[in-house]
Design an enzyme around this catalytic site. Structure first.
Site, PDB file in Angstrom:
ATOM      1  N   CYS A  13      38.490  40.773  42.428  1.00  0.00           N
ATOM      2  CA  CYS A  13      38.786  40.167  43.737  1.00  0.00           C
ATOM      3  C   CYS A  13      37.502  40.086  44.546  1.00  0.00           C
ATOM      4  CB  CYS A  13      39.887  40.934  44.477  1.00  0.00           C
ATOM      5  SG  CYS A  13      39.329  42.345  45.450  1.00  0.00           S
ATOM      6  N   ASP A  14      37.604  39.784  45.819  1.00  0.00           N
ATOM      7  CA  ASP A  14      36.417  39.532  46.636  1.00  0.00           C
ATOM      8  C   ASP A  14      35.784  40.783  47.226  1.00  0.00           C
ATOM      9  OD1 ASP A  14      38.646  39.972  48.182  1.00  0.00           O
ATOM     10  OD2 ASP A  14      38.269  38.341  49.596  1.00  0.00           O
ATOM     11  N   LYS A  46      44.242  45.947  40.052  1.00  0.00           N
ATOM     12  CA  LYS A  46      43.579  44.741  39.519  1.00  0.00           C
ATOM     13  C   LYS A  46      42.310  45.133  38.757  1.00  0.00           C
ATOM     14  CE  LYS A  46      43.450  42.575  43.541  1.00  0.00           C
ATOM     15  NZ  LYS A  46      44.357  43.371  44.373  1.00  0.00           N
ATOM     16  N   ARG A 464      27.434  41.617  32.178  1.00  0.00           N
ATOM     17  CA  ARG A 464      26.152  41.214  32.757  1.00  0.00           C
ATOM     18  C   ARG A 464      25.643  42.295  33.695  1.00  0.00           C
ATOM     19  NH1 ARG A 464      30.029  37.068  35.597  1.00  0.00           N
ATOM     20  NH2 ARG A 464      30.662  38.280  37.378  1.00  0.00           N
ATOM     21  N   GLN A 604      43.645  35.291  44.721  1.00  0.00           N
ATOM     22  CA  GLN A 604      43.745  33.836  44.865  1.00  0.00           C
ATOM     23  C   GLN A 604      44.667  33.260  43.783  1.00  0.00           C
ATOM     24  OE1 GLN A 604      42.714  33.977  47.622  1.00  0.00           O
ATOM     25  NE2 GLN A 604      40.544  33.713  48.011  1.00  0.00           N
ATOM     26  N   ASP A 689      50.907  26.754  47.509  1.00  0.00           N
ATOM     27  CA  ASP A 689      50.914  26.552  48.966  1.00  0.00           C
ATOM     28  C   ASP A 689      49.930  25.479  49.416  1.00  0.00           C
ATOM     29  OD1 ASP A 689      48.869  28.265  48.164  1.00  0.00           O
ATOM     30  OD2 ASP A 689      48.789  29.315  50.078  1.00  0.00           O
TER      31      ASP A 689
END
Lengths: 729, 55
Positions: A13-14, A46, A464, A604, A689
């Site tokens: 996530c962010d 997550k 990475r 998202q 949405d």
């Protein structure tokens, strides 16, 4: 087989939690909590599911070239080299015919991590101004609008604050986890929490004050708070006198919003509004952390500016316990330097879509702030949270669909399911159908990737090395180590842009052969390499400096906090904040719906294909108050359709007493990977949405051009459940 | 916020800088030195050893 464990910055996530990742035989096996006690709580399900994501059977592993009609999802496997050769050739054809402005890129740094502004660098070198990102609606636009008032985007000092104000934001154990943990820690040592949310959210349940305001009225609420603060003298007079401009004009504007008017607009009792304003203003250190809710309203620019103004006039700017203006980390070359914004000519910058009509986060404002930004922060452009100097997404998709004001005929989406990530999904679909070239760089075959001509497999965070600089939101640097191997034909986003640049003859501008080389270069300013950094530790926190403005002033044209914005005035907008009413409910559409709300197991539009996460939330759910449901004859678990004037979504009804009456909550980003091959674009139009809101100008925030996602008219009807979706995967 | 004197601001700033320095020096390094000792003291002991961190 050897086992490795390394420190990671999770990018599921962010929020970028610092965790540890273990891999055996080059394959990630588990993600666990950090071994630093201060960071150990920052992990959610997550992140724990990352091995299932990184090792998923349906992960993209080889480059694909479209075989059938666009969107048919029929592919031919090709080599990476062949894909890059063909992409470069076709992009050159588009640019030759339509100019570099005929090429647009949409990306999300939250997912890709590794671009290092190579996308902006490539685009600036070829003269292409139309770069967009989902941060246009979420955090990036907040950063850009904050700059209008005091020249930077602050971060709340959670560790020392005594009051936290959450405008609709609802951090939870498994959503924005570090923010949740910081709020919990602050609460434990006595900090007050004020929540402004139509729902009785999890944060609202335990808040000191909960203001159940009507969706989309944040700006009016803030004006009401300022009315109390000014009338009762609860502002920092000395700071306002010495460091702010436009106070008298602002005060006159605020006087237009007496509490009874604000109460009428917001639906919150005037006495409660006053109590909350006093609690915030008199706390010895208070913060209004970033919120995605204020970002997506028809008065968003004013509302974000009002947050900024509240911080400033109450003396909470750049002080301990307030909100600090960090600046660039001096030990790391910032992305803004790598992006080479100065090589893009003024003529091309003016072609950036949104430059004329909705300029708040475009190059137009960036140019106006160049001089003060360089004076205070050392660089003419400040890339904050990826959200400055962007094109307006709606205008980009309009140009792609209708070639107005000019054609865009090539579109790249990297780590970004663009079809479902911006308003007016039907227009975006039309836009994609009108392209000569679409390239997707992804982990999975998303609906956007299905629309592409070429799909390139990306790498994941366990595969990475990286140093996260929080996109200059803070000055902290965090280590992320490679422990697993990416698929053989996968590339990171830096590699993609470099390989494309070489095919455009731009090799001299991309001297770093690998992403690791870029990290070495970025750290070279402090005389170190990536290896030096990882040998020392997993994080660096520069010593903070407070009240820096006393030496440098603020990075605004006046050098002060601009309560009345000279930039907005020069652009022909109202320089003072205001409240603008969104579209009102009517007989046909009697509810106020709000969307853009994410569910804990997903980020998202991602992760619906990951069983252990999907099992936690098998179907999209629309939330409704029991009284509303009873009136409409709807029951828990009914399958319903939420309809607006421009679109509809299908979802399961969840009746919740914590909803505000007259409001409907719509989840964000739903599609159904299990329907690939059976439903159009894997059900991208069933429950997304993004189909619900218009992006016509009358429904947009004027200054930024972003849609009103918080309180648009809607109705709800009983419907049949779509046959193809599978509740239990 | 409006009650803070200059003396109090400076006191809070000094404390915040000190805490940031401590966090950076003592809590941002690997499993050795003071950081490792603090971690060993604060975290529950593992029943089984974890693989060693790379590098």
């Amino acid at each position: 087989m050897s086992t490795k464990m390394g420190y990671s910055i999770c990018s599921i996530c962010d929020i970028g939690c610092q965790v540890r990742t273990e891999a055996t035989g080059g394959k990630v096996t588990r993600v666990i909590a950090h071994d630093n006690p201060l960071l150990a709580k920052n992990i959610c399900f997550k992140g724990v599911a990352a091995p299932s994501i990184h090792n998923a059977d349906d992960r993209l592993r080889v480059p694909l070239k479209r075989m059938g009609e666009r969107g048919d999802n029929r592919w031919e496997e090709i080599s990476y080299e062949q894909a890059m050769d063909e992409i470069a050739a076709k992009l050159k054809t588009v640019i030759d015919q339509y100019g570099p402005e005929g090429f647009a890129v949409s990306t999300s740094g939250w997912n890709t991590q590794t671009t290092q502004s190579a996308d902006r660098r490539f685009m600036n070198l070829i003269g292409a101004p139309n770069w967009i990102s989902g941060v246009a609606l979420c955090a990036g636009n907040t950063a850009a609008v904050n700059r209008l008032t005091y020249g930077w985007f602050p971060m709340g000092d959670f560790a020392n604050t005594n009051c936290i104000v959450l405008f609709g934001h609802n951090p939870k154990k498994h959503s924005w986890t570090p923010i949740y943990n910081m709020i919990e820690a602050a609460r434990e040592r006595g900090a007050k929490v004020i929540v402004l949310d139509p729902r009785v959210s999890e944060q609202a349940e335990v808040a000191d004050l909960h203001l159940s305001l009507r969706s989309g009225t944040d700006a009016a609420m803030c004006l009401g708070w300022l009315k109390v603060i000014f009338d009762e003298g609860l502002y920092d007079r000395k700071f306002v006198e010495n460091w702010c401009t436009g106070f008298e004009a602002l005060k006159a504007r605020v006087d237009e919003y007496p509490l009874d008017r604000v109460s009428e607009i917001t639906g919150v009792d005037a006495a409660l509004i006053a109590e909350a304003a006093r609690m915030y203003a008199t706390a010895d250190g208070a913060i209004i952390p970033w919120t995605p809710i204020t970002d997506m309203q028809i008065s968003s620019t004013s509302a974000i500016r009002l947050h900024s103004i509240l911080r400033a006039v109450t003396g909470n700017l750049d002080v301990v316990g307030g909100e600090t203006l960090g600046g660039f980390n001096p030990d790391m070359i910032p992305e803004t330097e790598l992006a080479m914004h100065d090589v893009l000519s003024h003529e091309q910058k003016k072609k950036q879509l949104g430059y004329e009509k909705h300029p708040a986060y475009t190059y137009r404002v960036a140019e106006m702030l160049k001089e003060p930004t360089e004076r205070v922060w050392g660089y003419p452009y400040a890339d904050l949270v990826m959200g400055c100097h962007m094109a307006n997404p709606s205008e980009v998709f309009r140009a792609m669909a209708y070639e107005d004001p000019y054609p865009i005929k090539a579109f790249f989406a990297l780590g970004n399911n663009a079809l479902m990530s911006y308003p007016n999904q039907h227009q975006i679909h039309k836009a994609m159908m009108n392209q000569d070239l679409i390239v997707a760089h992804e982990l999975f075959m998303t609906p956007t990737a299905m629309m592409a001509d070429y799909v390139l497999p990306g790498d994941a965070f366990s595969e990475r090395n990286h140093i996260a600089d929080t996109w200059n939101w803070t000055t902290r640097l965090g280590l992320s180590q490679k422990v697993a191997e990416p698929p053989e034909q996968a590339s990171n986003t830096y590699q993609f842009w470099r390989d494309l640049a070489f095919r455009f003859g731009l090799e001299e501008h991309f001297p770093w052969a690998t992403h690791d080389d870029v990290l070495d270069y970025r750290l070279s300013r402090s005389g170190r390499s990536f290896s030096d950094f990882e040998a020392r530790g997993f994080m660096e926190i520069p010593t903070p400096h407070f009240r820096k403005y006393r030496k440098t002033g603020f990075a605004t044209p006046s050098g002060k906090v601009e309560l009345s914005s000279s930039v907005l005035e020069d652009l022909g907008f109202d320089p003072l904040p205001y409240f603008r009413e969104g579209p009102a409910p009517c007989e046909q559409y009697p509810y106020r719906a709000f969307n853009g709300v994410r569910e804990d197991p997903f980020f998202q539009t991602g992760q619906r294909n990951i069983k252990e996460l999907r099992d936690r939330c098998p179907t999209p759910k629309i939330f409704m108050h029991p009284n509303d449901a009873a009136r409409d004859g709807l029951a828990e678990g009914d399958w319903v359709e939420l309809q607006t004037a421009v679109g509809s979504v299908s979802a399961e009804l969840s009746i919740k007493a914590n909803m505000k009456e007259g409001h409907l909550r719509v989840p964000h980003g739903w599609w159904y990977p299990e329907t690939v091959g059976r439903a159009q674009l894997a059900g991208a139009f069933l429950s997304s949405d993004a189909v619900l809101c218009s992006d016509e100008d009358e429904f947009l925030d004027a200054e930024q051009g972003i849609p009103h996602f918080k309180g648009f008219p809607a109705r709800i009807v009983k419907a049949a459940r779509p046959e193809l979706i599978e509740v239990a995967l | 916020m409006t009650q803070r004197s200059e003396w109090k601001q400076r006191k809070l700033e000094t404390k915040a800088k000190l805490m940031a320095w401590v966090a950076n020096r003592l809590f941002s390094t690997r499993n050795h030195g003071v950081d490792g000792a603090v971690k060993r003291a604060l975290l529950p002991q593992k029943k089984q050893g974890s693989p060693k961190l790379e590098n």
